[in-house]
Design a protein around this motif. Structure first.
Motif, short mmCIF file in Angstrom:
data_model
loop_
_atom_site.label_atom_id
_atom_site.label_comp_id
_atom_site.label_asym_id
_atom_site.label_seq_id
_atom_site.Cartn_x
_atom_site.Cartn_y
_atom_site.Cartn_z
N ASN A 1 4.91 3.06 5.65
CA ASN A 1 5.61 3.58 6.82
C ASN A 1 6.03 2.37 7.67
OD1 ASN A 1 6.30 4.67 9.34
ND2 ASN A 1 4.68 6.22 9.28
N PRO A 2 7.31 2.26 8.03
CA PRO A 2 7.76 1.09 8.80
C PRO A 2 7.10 0.94 10.16
CG PRO A 2 9.48 2.76 8.67
CD PRO A 2 8.42 3.16 7.70
N THR A 3 6.40 1.97 10.64
CA THR A 3 5.70 1.84 11.92
C THR A 3 4.44 1.00 11.80
OG1 THR A 3 4.41 3.87 11.57
CG2 THR A 3 6.54 4.10 12.68
N ILE A 4 4.00 0.73 10.56
CA ILE A 4 2.80 -0.09 10.35
C ILE A 4 3.20 -1.56 10.43
CG2 ILE A 4 0.89 -0.66 8.80
CD1 ILE A 4 1.37 2.00 7.38
N LYS A 5 2.57 -2.29 11.32
CA LYS A 5 2.82 -3.72 11.42
C LYS A 5 1.92 -4.43 10.41
CE LYS A 5 2.74 -7.70 14.55
NZ LYS A 5 2.41 -8.19 15.92
N ILE A 6 2.52 -5.14 9.45
CA ILE A 6 1.75 -5.81 8.41
C ILE A 6 2.02 -7.31 8.48
CG2 ILE A 6 1.29 -5.97 5.93
CD1 ILE A 6 2.38 -3.14 5.63
N THR A 7 0.96 -8.10 8.60
CA THR A 7 1.08 -9.55 8.69
C THR A 7 0.28 -10.18 7.56
OG1 THR A 7 1.23 -9.40 11.11
CG2 THR A 7 0.75 -11.56 10.17
N TYR A 8 0.95 -11.03 6.79
CA TYR A 8 0.31 -11.67 5.64
C TYR A 8 -0.21 -13.05 6.04
CZ TYR A 8 2.64 -7.89 3.23
OH TYR A 8 3.07 -6.64 2.84
N GLY A 9 -1.52 -13.23 5.89
CA GLY A 9 -2.14 -14.49 6.25
C GLY A 9 -2.74 -15.19 5.05
N ASP A 10 -3.52 -16.21 5.32
CA ASP A 10 -4.17 -16.98 4.26
C ASP A 10 -5.47 -16.30 3.85
OD1 ASP A 10 -4.98 -18.91 2.49
OD2 ASP A 10 -5.59 -20.36 4.02
N GLY A 11 -5.41 -15.52 2.78
CA GLY A 11 -6.59 -14.85 2.28
C GLY A 11 -6.80 -13.44 2.80
#
Length: 338
Positions: free
Chosen positions: A54-64
């Motif tokens: 769902n585009p309302t979910i904020k997803i941030t990709y980090g280190d691990g």
């Protein structure tokens, strides 16, 4: 069925502990480095990026790790009304519930989930709160209701009020919102396989695709295997997990399955991966709680003194607390409205 007094005591426990109801669904066990299986680590970032979130979910990709910030509002239709517990009731039935308009409201979730989940030979019990994020934007709970033993999917019921409005405890999407109190709650969540979610990514008689991710980093799928056949319950481990091919991982990966059952296998009962306990979110409070401030005034003491008398003990020891305060147990309970 809980009695009114038992329900009130349950709410007192919540108030005294200063947190939402948070019971273990089964006996807790810890994960240790010695019990992990390094070869089971698989990086899931690419598959997560390709999933239909769902585009309302904020997803941030980090280190691990990957940070998920859903607002808890699913991207599918919900019921207009829900059957919820009466005050003092933890697990309702048709005689101890009433109907309210859908109380679902936005939540402030934030989960840091490993991008390379590590399988553990030792399992960790899931709690009554959020145990995973679903692609719809809502969260997944374990199979149980507030008493930690009643299976939500097998205790569903429907009632009709005097106005002719009909409502169910659990909706057709295997979910419902927490009724909340004083403007809190309204946390929509699933207890089983949500057909409203699988229909967004799967086709009839086709394989199941990613519909969520558990807090330990292992992905969540629907009921079908890579060939579009139902995964046998007997093929799943105690946590509803299995290592097998999926559309995203044709060579196989350990993942959780929601089989569409109405018993304790309906959702994930334990984590088979290393999970950060700090990420486990407690279940929002349900129903009214005793007013400790008002009770303290009645007793001529401070609210802190009242809380200290109970010493954060679970369940509350009324005789001991009354003795510390120099009053009778009856006087203490009367002040609390129990």
């Amino acid at each position: 069925m809980k009695s009114k007094q038992q329900g009130s005591v349950s709410k007192l426990v919540i108030a005294l502990m200063g947190s939402a109801l948070f019971l273990s669904a089964c006996a807790s066990s810890s994960t240790t480095a010695d019990s992990t299986i390094a070869v089971s680590m698989v990086k899931i970032t690419d598959a997560v990026k390709a999933a239909a979130w769902n585009p309302t979910i904020k997803i941030t990709y980090g280190d691990g790790s990957i940070n998920f910030q859903p607002d808890g509002i699913p991207n599918h239709e919900r019921d207009a009304y829900y059957a919820v517990p009466n005050a003092g009731v933890v697990v309702p039935d048709a005689t101890t519930a009433h109907i309210i308009k859908d109380p679902t409201s936005a939540q402030k979730y934030s989960f840091d989930i490993p991008s390379s989940p590590t399988f553990s030979a030792t399992t960790t019990s899931t709690s009554l709160g959020s145990i995973g994020v679903m692609i719809s934007g809502a969260v997944l709970y374990n199979p149980y209701e507030g008493d930690g033993k009643t299976v939500a999917m097998s205790s569903n019921f429907t009632i009709t009020d005097s106005s002719g409005i009909t409502a169910s405890f659990v909706d057709k999407c295997a979910g419902h919102p927490t009724p909340g109190m004083n403007g809190t709650g309204g946390a929509y969540h699933y207890h089983g396989l949500p057909g409203c979610v699988t229909s967004q990514v799967d086709i009839t008689a086709g394989p199941s695709h990613i519909i969520g991710i558990a807090l330990d980093g292992f992905l969540i799928y629907g009921a079908n295997d890579i060939d579009g056949k139902a995964v046998p319950i007997t093929a799943l481990d105690e946590c509803n997990g299995i290592t097998s091919p999926t559309p995203e991982f044709p060579n196989g990966i350990y993942h959780y399955v929601l089989p569409g059952t109405a018993d304790a296998t309906s959702s994930i009962r334990c984590f088979h991966g290393v999970v950060d306990a700090s990420q486990i979110q407690q279940m929002p409070p349900m129903g009214p709680m005793p007013d400790l401030a008002a009770a303290a005034i009645k007793l001529g003491i401070t609210e802190t003194e009242l809380k200290d008398a109970f010493n954060n003990q679970l369940p509350p020891d009324f005789p001991s607390a009354a003795k510390k305060l120099g009053i009778t147990e009856a006087e203490l309970k009367a002040a609390l409205g129990l």
